[in-house]
Design an enzyme around this catalytic site. Sequence first.
Site, mmCIF file in Angstrom:
data_model
loop_
_atom_site.group_PDB
_atom_site.id
_atom_site.type_symbol
_atom_site.label_atom_id
_atom_site.label_comp_id
_atom_site.label_asym_id
_atom_site.label_seq_id
_atom_site.Cartn_x
_atom_site.Cartn_y
_atom_site.Cartn_z
ATOM 1 N N PRO A 2 -12.093 38.992 1.854
ATOM 2 C CA PRO A 2 -12.490 37.743 2.619
ATOM 3 C C PRO A 2 -13.780 38.138 3.389
ATOM 4 O O PRO A 2 -13.770 39.082 4.231
ATOM 5 C CB PRO A 2 -11.456 37.294 3.520
ATOM 6 C CG PRO A 2 -10.079 38.268 2.851
ATOM 7 C CD PRO A 2 -11.168 39.475 2.290
ATOM 8 N N GLU A 3 -14.659 37.085 3.294
ATOM 9 C CA GLU A 3 -15.907 37.267 3.936
ATOM 10 C C GLU A 3 -15.759 36.345 5.310
ATOM 11 O O GLU A 3 -14.741 35.515 5.482
ATOM 12 C CB GLU A 3 -17.015 37.018 3.245
ATOM 13 C CG GLU A 3 -17.223 37.925 2.188
ATOM 14 C CD GLU A 3 -18.620 37.760 1.313
ATOM 15 O OE1 GLU A 3 -19.513 37.379 1.848
ATOM 16 O OE2 GLU A 3 -18.377 38.201 0.229
#
Length: 276
Positions: A2-3
Amino acid sequence: MPELPEVETICRGLTLLCVGARVLDVHIHRAGFIQGSKKHIDLLTNLTIARVHRHGKQFALESVCGRALLFHMGMSGSLTVHPFQSTRAKHVHVHWTLMKGNKKFELHHKDPRRFGYVQPFFSIQEIRNDIWSTLGLDALCITADDLLQKFKNKKRSIKASLLDQACVAGVGNIYADETLFQSGIHPLRNAGSISLPELEKMIKRLRIILNRSIQGGGSSIQDHQDACGRAGTFQNCHQVYGRGGEPCEICGSILKQTLCVQRTTVFCSACQPRNK
Ligand SMILES: [Zn+2]
């Protein structure tokens, strides 16, 4: 992994669903999932959640009395709300029972690849001092001038620099490739060679892309889901990420694929010329 947009999506859901809720109980199903030197502090039992804080790809829940929990989502982490006494999915390593108003519900932290963790702290300030001070400014706040200073005399590529969390916090492979494409910057160009006007354009594009992704619930390539368990939609808007060998949407050239700091990097050699 996840960014920033995926993590922000999770944080917004938690703010809506969990702020104001009291933690009734915590169940740890894999002890190794709790990290740090303060493992003796319980994970917010009997405390009320007051706020959600995010920096880059990490976030923390802060309780009314100030105690805080840092979350690292690793490669495949999710934090989702479920009805009270729901069946636990495989790979849920911790779950909390919460109560908001007169409604009991559960928060499940699932992480199939086990690169994530939870770390308790006495305060949010402690997290800022101990953990977030080692990271660069958040990608939604950093300016072109900040980057110009950081890139001065640096010999490494712009792609490697964007992926370095100590340089700018929150950008990973997806948003680095998308931003460089929309900015017309070749990913292997030396970061120190990029002019201030180019950096200004890049930061502007970065913010637009991150905000659009947040609006779309993030990119769900593998496991990303928001706090309600919904997948994101921004993967449908990627112009280069995951599209090596396909035609460029702008000029029709075939998108190239290379490796940069062991990460697959996709770019258009016509729209992103190397020799600038
Ligand atoms: Zn092109």
